[in-house]
Design an enzyme around this catalytic site. Structure first.
Site, PDB file in Angstrom:
ATOM      1  CD  GLU A  95      18.963  66.675  54.658  1.00  0.00           C
ATOM      2  OE1 GLU A  95      19.533  67.679  55.104  1.00  0.00           O
ATOM      3  OE2 GLU A  95      17.862  66.283  55.070  1.00  0.00           O
ATOM      4  CG  ASP A 154      20.338  60.766  60.382  1.00  0.00           C
ATOM      5  OD1 ASP A 154      19.351  60.958  59.669  1.00  0.00           O
ATOM      6  OD2 ASP A 154      20.744  61.600  61.221  1.00  0.00           O
TER       7      ASP A 154
HETATM    8  C1  6LW Z   1      20.624  65.184  58.921  1.00  0.00           C
HETATM    9  C2  6LW Z   1      19.882  65.217  57.682  1.00  0.00           C
HETATM   10  C3  6LW Z   1      18.671  64.624  58.123  1.00  0.00           C
HETATM   11  O1  6LW Z   1      21.726  65.988  58.880  1.00  0.00           O
HETATM   12  O2  6LW Z   1      18.397  65.055  59.363  1.00  0.00           O
HETATM   13  O3  6LW Z   1      17.206  62.963  57.807  1.00  0.00           O
HETATM   14  C4  6LW Z   1      19.560  65.624  59.874  1.00  0.00           C
HETATM   15  N1  6LW Z   1      18.116  63.747  57.459  1.00  0.00           N
HETATM   16  O4  6LW Z   1      20.435  64.509  56.645  1.00  0.00           O
HETATM   17  C5  6LW Z   1      19.778  65.171  61.247  1.00  0.00           C
HETATM   18  O5  6LW Z   1      19.623  63.788  61.397  1.00  0.00           O
END
Ligand code: 6LW
Length: 512
Positions: A172, A14
């Site tokens: 997300e 992330d």
């Molecule tokens: C995060 C989500 C994700 O909240 O994995 O890769 C989760 N994306 O955006 C945890 O890193």
């Protein structure tokens, strides 16, 4: 010029990035490992040096009983008016919060909480306003946004659903940018597994309506056999020379079907803008382990030495705890040149804070060794562990069984536990060595005879994310389980990567 991916290997997912003049700063998720949210510095986007952690104090990090994949994740870093802001979510208590500092290598403020439901927060400073953007589910899964007062974190407007993504699951990891009069909203979609991707939309207003790019996804390796998989959850940055780049997470799977155990790592790719004003990451959404790109002038940092003799006055930055570091009793002063680690009655297989001090496994082909002095009482056990989480790990340690010292190799794979003991071990000083290859670990010990004895081996894939689940990657750690609170003394940790070019050779071929 050529550079290699990942730019930050091992469990560093992330990524979020910001630029201040000619300096770049990057943060990653850390989940229940502490200190929280590692922060890195670079001059050229390729070479990164860790300069600290954003969350170092109890007031900023509250999780005692979290699962390893709980804690804090999906940070965003931004710089505004001379001040750095890092926003993230504590999954276990409190939800979204941000901290700020004037010195990113120093202390960060106490948390300022924001009352918006969900995960993956981001901040965007625009014309005196501050937008708070995150993923939520209230009126359906999508990206929600409100305006906040940056001094207090209080909401100045209601949270509004601004985009539901381009059609993939789990929109997300949102980030907002303003380029040429448009607000660009970049997100991850498809879930953080093999269907992962980055998509983008734009609007003349920060609240939309958002028009999706006709070129979406702008980054994805889904349904491919590229050596890097699951690319997504990224952030964009414009350099001082006007070029654009993306940092994002990806994985390097091993074997077939794919399994990965090093966690989600940080990758870099150049960004091209299309004639119709949309960014594309890498080569039309595709990124390699070796990239040929017009990079910034190279500014490498000095390599960290592979040996830690515990001769310094503080622990090096790579060492982490699980959950609450206040509950781990350790000292570099008690015996000069040794790390003293007091035993804890919390087992590695339990929630809570075990006596564990670990560092990420960053390369497939590597080995770690250490010297231990330990005088175990019945059932005490101290040694080295390969740790994915409390249910998935392999530990080699010195223990006492029925009054005799033995070396044990414990393999914990879900609810299955397997223990192998050596012949009785004479003495209280032992060296341990874990050798890692892409598909297996070998566990050895050496006593007064100075001969390495192989106690056992185990598969990497049995502790991979595909088996263990979760969001983290493997750590190597020193541990000390002791209901008697016996102290273990560790010295001379050697962490060697054998051959990165061989790694590239092995992993550049797609499916092994
Ligand atoms: C995060 C989500 C994700 O909240 O994995 O890769 C989760 N994306 O955006 C945890 O890193």
């Amino acid at each position: 010029m050529k550079y290699n991916n990942p730019i930050i290997p091992g469990f560093y997912p992330d990524p979020s990035i910001c630029r201040v003049g000619e300096d770049y700063y990057l943060v990653n998720s850390s989940f229940a490992y502490t200190p929280g949210i590692p922060i890195w510095h670079s001059k050229d986007l390729v070479h990164w040096k860790q300069i600290g952690y954003c969350l170092t104090r109890e007031a900023q990090l509250q999780f005692d009983e979290s699962v390893v994949s709980g804690g804090v994740w999906a940070p965003t870093i931004r710089h505004h008016d001379g001040r750095f802001y890092m926003v993230t979510t504590n999954q276990d208590s409190g939800g979204h919060f941000y901290v700020w500092t004037d010195d990113p290598a120093g202390e960060w403020s106490d948390p300022i909480y924001v009352d918006q439901e969900g995960i993956d927060p981001s901040l965007f400073f625009d014309d005196g306003k501050v937008y708070f953007t995150s993923t939520g589910t209230k009126q359906g899964m999508g990206i929600y946004q409100c305006e906040i007062d940056i001094e207090t974190g209080l909401k100045l407007s209601d949270s509004r659903l601004i985009w539901t993504g381009s059609g993939g699951k789990f929109p997300e990891g949102p980030h907002l940018y303003k380029v040429n009069g448009y607000y660009y909203l970049m997100c991850a979609e498809g879930g953080t597994e093999y269907g992962h991707m980055e998509t983008i939309a734009r609007s003349k207003s920060p609240y939309g309506p958002y028009e999706a790019s006709p070129h979406n996804p702008i980054l994805t390796h889904r349904s491919s056999d590229y050596p890097i998989q699951a690319t997504g959850h990224g952030d964009l940055v414009e350099t001082q020379d006007g070029s654009w780049w993306a940092v994002f997470l990806g994985i390097r799977p091993v074997g077939y079907p794919y399994r990965h155990h090093l966690g989600r790592e940080t990758f870099l790719a150049p960004v091209q803008w299309t004639d119709d004003g949309w960014p594309m990451i890498g080569d039309n959404g595709v990124v390699g382990l070796e990239m040929e790109a017009g990079t910034l002038p190279s500014v490498p940092w000095e390599e960290e030495t592979a040996i830690d003799n515990f001769d310094e006055s503080a622990l090096r930055m790579n060492w982490n705890f699980i959950r609450n570091p206040k509950k781990v009793e350790w000292s570099l002063q008690e015996r000069a040149g040794w790390l003293a680690l007091r035993g804890s009655d919390v087992r590695l297989s339990e929630k809570g804070t075990p006596a564990f001090i670990g560092t990420r496994q960053q390369h497939f082909d590597c080995e770690i060794s250490t010297k231990l002095e330990f005088n175990p009482l019945e059932d005490d056990e101290a040694g080295l562990v390969v740790f994915m989480d409390q249910k998935y790990h392999y530990a080699i340690g010195l223990t006492q069984v029925e009054g005799r010292n033995v070396i044990s190799l414990r393999r914990q794979v879900g609810s299955i536990s397997d223990i192998k003991h050596s012949a009785p071990f004479e003495g209280t000083v032992v060296e341990f060595r874990i050798q890692a290859l892409p598909e297996k670990y070998s566990f050895s010990y050496r006593g007064a005879d100075q001969v390495w004895h192989l106690l056992g081996e185990s598969e990497t894939h049995l502790i991979s994310t595909e088996v263990a689940g979760g969001f983290t990657g493997v750590f190597f750690g020193m541990y000390n389980f002791s209901t008697h609170r016996t102290t273990a003394y560790f010295d001379r940790i050697v962490l060697q990567t054998r051959d990165f070019s061989r790694e590239l050779e092995n992993f550049g071929q797609g499916v092994l």
